[in-house]
Motif scaffolding. Sequence first.
Motif, mmCIF file in Angstrom:
data_model
loop_
_atom_site.group_PDB
_atom_site.id
_atom_site.type_symbol
_atom_site.label_atom_id
_atom_site.label_comp_id
_atom_site.label_asym_id
_atom_site.label_seq_id
_atom_site.Cartn_x
_atom_site.Cartn_y
_atom_site.Cartn_z
ATOM 1 N N SER A 5 -2.552 -0.430 -21.374
ATOM 2 C CA SER A 5 -3.063 -1.947 -21.042
ATOM 3 C C SER A 5 -2.701 -2.668 -20.671
ATOM 4 C CB SER A 5 -1.394 -2.717 -22.641
ATOM 5 O OG SER A 5 -0.059 -2.147 -22.248
ATOM 6 N N LYS A 6 -1.614 -2.522 -19.356
ATOM 7 C CA LYS A 6 -2.146 -3.925 -18.043
ATOM 8 C C LYS A 6 -3.361 -2.902 -17.614
ATOM 9 C CE LYS A 6 2.929 -3.274 -16.900
ATOM 10 N NZ LYS A 6 3.654 -2.993 -15.709
ATOM 11 N N MET A 7 -4.414 -2.082 -17.618
ATOM 12 C CA MET A 7 -5.199 -1.916 -16.859
ATOM 13 C C MET A 7 -6.306 -2.434 -17.725
ATOM 14 S SD MET A 7 -6.697 -0.557 -14.166
ATOM 15 C CE MET A 7 -6.680 0.896 -13.913
ATOM 16 N N LEU A 8 -6.459 -2.823 -18.712
ATOM 17 C CA LEU A 8 -7.315 -3.457 -19.522
ATOM 18 C C LEU A 8 -7.039 -4.469 -19.445
ATOM 19 C CD1 LEU A 8 -7.043 -1.349 -22.880
ATOM 20 C CD2 LEU A 8 -8.893 -1.581 -21.008
ATOM 21 N N ASN A 9 -5.944 -4.748 -19.305
ATOM 22 C CA ASN A 9 -5.785 -6.887 -19.288
ATOM 23 C C ASN A 9 -5.911 -7.072 -18.273
ATOM 24 O OD1 ASN A 9 -4.414 -7.176 -21.892
ATOM 25 N ND2 ASN A 9 -2.432 -6.542 -21.104
ATOM 26 N N GLN A 10 -6.042 -6.390 -17.257
ATOM 27 C CA GLN A 10 -6.932 -6.831 -15.461
ATOM 28 C C GLN A 10 -8.212 -7.002 -15.357
ATOM 29 O OE1 GLN A 10 -5.050 -4.346 -12.719
ATOM 30 N NE2 GLN A 10 -2.743 -4.950 -13.093
ATOM 31 N N LEU A 11 -8.182 -6.043 -16.321
ATOM 32 C CA LEU A 11 -10.144 -5.740 -16.064
ATOM 33 C C LEU A 11 -11.092 -7.243 -17.318
ATOM 34 C CD1 LEU A 11 -11.091 -2.331 -16.927
ATOM 35 C CD2 LEU A 11 -11.811 -3.878 -14.843
ATOM 36 N N VAL A 12 -11.739 -7.681 -16.539
ATOM 37 C CA VAL A 12 -12.468 -9.141 -17.176
ATOM 38 C C VAL A 12 -13.971 -8.469 -17.246
ATOM 39 C CG1 VAL A 12 -13.457 -11.095 -17.471
ATOM 40 C CG2 VAL A 12 -11.106 -10.924 -16.469
ATOM 41 N N VAL A 13 -14.059 -8.401 -19.001
ATOM 42 C CA VAL A 13 -15.865 -7.811 -18.933
ATOM 43 C C VAL A 13 -16.457 -9.077 -19.382
ATOM 44 C CG1 VAL A 13 -16.608 -6.359 -20.908
ATOM 45 C CG2 VAL A 13 -14.248 -5.945 -20.230
ATOM 46 N N LYS A 14 -17.811 -8.826 -18.273
ATOM 47 C CA LYS A 14 -18.209 -10.001 -18.740
ATOM 48 C C LYS A 14 -19.721 -9.507 -19.192
ATOM 49 C CE LYS A 14 -16.978 -12.069 -14.663
ATOM 50 N NZ LYS A 14 -17.416 -12.916 -13.673
#
Length: 139
Positions: free
Chosen positions: A27-36
């Motif tokens: 969950s922390k990793m997905l929050n840090q990744l910003v999908v553009k």
Amino acid sequence: MKDFNLNNEKIESGFKVPEGYFEQFESKMLNQLVVKNEPKVISLWQNKRVWMTSIAAVLLISIALPVYFSMNDTNTSTVEDETIETYLAMQPTMTNYEIATELTNEDFASLEESLALNNDAVELYLEENYQNVDLYLNE
């Protein structure tokens, strides 16, 4: 230092993982990744500007180089032969020796090329201008 046997003793690592780290990791990793999903924009105007400036530079150089070399040639133009002959004719104090000291090896080479005579031309000249050439040659 303490002696130890690798077969009998278990060595503990100096690193410890905090409790619950791997449960929260995803969950922390997905929050840090910003999908553009936006595509990268490449400006065509900037590309045109580069092409236009390079074309302008080539045109400027192609016009400037011939002008520069033609100006360079006119600055180092040589004096005409007639002007030199007139100057030398008006200088009664200059002897042939003084004139010869002013000439370079290139000048002598060009004079030899321009005054090159062959035997046929000399014989033809003598036959046309002197009627008694045989008389002069035999004496």
